[in-house]
Design an enzyme around this catalytic site. Structure first.
Site, PDB file in Angstrom:
ATOM      1  N   LYS A 114       2.788   3.826  -5.384  1.00  0.00           N
ATOM      2  CA  LYS A 114       2.990   2.776  -4.380  1.00  0.00           C
ATOM      3  C   LYS A 114       4.066   1.774  -4.783  1.00  0.00           C
ATOM      4  CE  LYS A 114      -0.257   4.437  -1.832  1.00  0.00           C
ATOM      5  NZ  LYS A 114      -0.098   5.709  -2.575  1.00  0.00           N
ATOM      6  N   GLU A 197      -0.128  -7.868  -2.634  1.00  0.00           N
ATOM      7  CA  GLU A 197       0.429  -7.941  -1.280  1.00  0.00           C
ATOM      8  C   GLU A 197      -0.275  -9.055  -0.531  1.00  0.00           C
ATOM      9  OE1 GLU A 197       0.068  -4.367   1.038  1.00  0.00           O
ATOM     10  OE2 GLU A 197       1.507  -3.270  -0.172  1.00  0.00           O
ATOM     11  N   HIS A 232     -12.732   3.472   5.410  1.00  0.00           N
ATOM     12  CA  HIS A 232     -11.438   4.134   5.207  1.00  0.00           C
ATOM     13  C   HIS A 232     -11.428   5.585   5.654  1.00  0.00           C
ATOM     14  CE1 HIS A 232     -10.032   0.510   3.394  1.00  0.00           C
ATOM     15  NE2 HIS A 232     -10.950   0.555   2.460  1.00  0.00           N
ATOM     16  N   ARG A 290       2.120  15.218   3.923  1.00  0.00           N
ATOM     17  CA  ARG A 290       1.360  16.426   4.267  1.00  0.00           C
ATOM     18  C   ARG A 290       1.144  16.480   5.775  1.00  0.00           C
ATOM     19  NH1 ARG A 290      -2.612  12.491   2.815  1.00  0.00           N
ATOM     20  NH2 ARG A 290      -3.738  11.951   4.715  1.00  0.00           N
TER      21      ARG A 290
END
Ligand code: MV4
Length: 500
Positions: A114, A197, A232, A290
């Site tokens: 990330k 963040e 999630h 993907r």
């Protein structure tokens, strides 16, 4: 071409179907408990990998490559999950002289980290959430946190799917949250690098589908709305997003194309954004390198078969269309049908499917791997099938989904069908005004609140009324009187903006 499908379940079946239509031979692989699975039945050949545990079967890249060599496969499609985003496996496939039906290993690596992907996106001019540009020590994090601002989010660089993520509302929580995030990241990914963040509240999860060939052509196929999630895990997806106008689609699409181009992407991929629906601001979250579970909603609205495109691209062929050729017509919804009990805290459900009727008819598609007699176990993820519908507009799609869910019969196990039926009746869903917090904060399943017929009739009336309000709004905003040609163009733009 002979394609080995390194996966199981509905996605293996989906890929086999694309191969068959293209005239490719198919090779299935399976674990002990999947000996009688649908993907094994449908493929031209099938080979045993090992015991049920994924680590001893579908994650055994070495075994899969042995099978590929022994049966003379030319290509390997990894599907999603398992080895799909494993750069070492992608490299090993191509080192063995086979085509990997997916992106180059370097693109998987660039997006897997990330911190690295944020740096690449900043360099490419793709908007990222305000935050830090490198991994931080605790001391650095504490020093920088005030300039990031609260609430903030500590994220694991190796993370994904919310693991190693901790929200922090004030400075006093920072130290504990840092160590919790690091501990979780180390345990899950073997890497405790974290960064900060700014926390974006009440955002929608909107992702853009991209296609890139090996000749430098990159296009986008618009967005999918994925805000309806629980822990999630996505529950329902739609295309287009009720929150995205044609103008916003162009801007997010251009950002996604820049993101893919920046890492030398090839194949189908998805760029995830957080969208602040109120301001129209959007921020890069991550790129999934993907094919995704929810790819069918994009297929239903664009008419593009993403799996066939992946196979063509892997063969080195050029994209047959450019950006201007992509059109979005109608509206698609996808309900994920899981083997779990929505009335009992989503407890996984197992057992034999004793009887099965899957819905069909106009605008209905089921991507699944179920059949009567199939035994649902606990070894793999609970996704049994995806029910996808397309309608001329969003209200039509909702009415069609309600019809298809009512028609679905799966006996022998508990499924998430009742959750979807309830969702189809909620005003927040019908209106399209929901965000990532909706399912977990405003939606509950209760055993004793089973809908009466009157409630369901009222919900259908509400959907039709929402449709009427929408057409009334379009008629007010784009009235007759202008030239018919102009009026129709304006109606179409408004219809898209109003969600449908
Ligand atoms: C965020 C966020 C708010 N602000 N980042 C969750 C999984 C991972 N891919 C990113 N996630 C989030 N990142 C900032 N700066 C909120 C989430 C988030 C979320 C994102 C998409 C869909 C559902 C979600 C549920 C909770 C939190």
């Amino acid at each position: 071409m002979k394609v080995l499908i390194a996966n199981r379940g509905e996605i293996a079946v989906r890929i086999i179907r694309a191969c068959q239509e293209l005239g490719h031979e198919t090779v299935a692989v399976y674990s002990d408990v999947d000996r009688t699975a649908l993907h094994v039945r449908l493929a031209d050949e099938a080979y045993l990998l090992g015991p049920a545990a994924a680590s001893e079967s579908y994650l055994r890249g070495d075994r899969i490559l042995e099978v590929a060599a022994a049966c003379g496969a030319d290509a390997v499609h990894p599907g999603y999950g398992f080895l799909a985003e494993n750069a070492d496996f992608a490299q090993a496939v191509s080192d063995a002289g086979l085509k990997f039906v997916g992106p180059p290993p370097a693109a998987i690596r660039a997006m897997g980290d990330k911190v690295r992907s944020r740096q690449a996106m900043i360099a490419a001019g793709v908007p990222v959430v305000p935050g830090t540009e490198k991994g931080l020590t605790d001391e650095e994090a504490i020093e920088i946190a005030p300039s990031v601002g609260y609430p903030l989010l500590i994220k694991a660089s190796a993370g994904g799917g919310g693991k190693g993520m901790r929200r922090c509302d004030e400075p006093s929580q920072l130290t504990a949250a840092l160590s919790a995030a690091r501990r979780e990241a180390l345990k899950s990914f073997g890497d405790d690098t974290v960064y900060l963040e700014r926390y974006i509240e009440q955002a929608r999860h909107v992702e853009i589908q991209v296609l890139a060939d090996k000749h430098g052509n990159v296009i986008h196929l618009g967005e999918r709305e994925c805000s309806l999630q629980r822990r999630h895990q996505k529950v329902l997806e739609e295309c287009p997003s009720p929150a995205v106008s044609p103008e916003l689609r162009d801007r997010m699409g251009a950002a996604a194309v820049a993101a893919a181009a920046a890492v030398g992407y090839e194949s189908a991929g998805t760029v995830e954004f957080l969208l602040d629906a109120a301001s129209g601001e959007f921020f890069f979250l991550e790129m999934n390198t993907r094919l995704q579970v929810e790819h069918p909603v994009t297929e239903m609205v664009t008419g593009v078969d993403l799996v066939k495109q992946m196979l063509r691209i892997a063969q080195g062929r050029k994209l047959r269309f450019e950006q201007a050729d992509i059109e979005w017509t109608g509206h698609a919804l996808e309900c994920r049908i899981n083997a779990e009990d929505p009335y009992n805290n989503f407890l996984p459900s197992t057992g034999r499917v004793t009887s099965l009727h899957e819905p069909s008819g106009p605008g209905v598609r089921v991507d699944g791997a179920l059949y009567e007699g199939y035994e649902v176990g606990l070894f793999y993820d609970p996704l049994l099938a995806k029910l996808i519908v397309r309608g001329e507009n969003r209200p039509d799609a909702i009415l069609r989904m309600r019809r298809a869910l009512d028609e679905y019969r799966i006996a022998g196990i508990k499924t998430s069908i009742p959750l979807h039926q309830k969702l189809m009746d909620r005003t927040q869903f019908i209106s399209g005004f929901y965000d990532t917090s909706y399912l977990e904060t405003h939606f509950r399943m209760d055993e004793d609140d089973e809908e009466s017929d009157l409630d369901r009739i009222a919900a259908i009336a509400a959907t039709l009324l929402a449709h009427k309000h929408r057409s009334d709004a379009i008629n007010r905003l784009a009235p007759a009187g202008q030239s018919e040609w102009k009026r129709l163009g304006r109606r179409r733009a408004l219809a898209t903006r109003l969600g449908g």
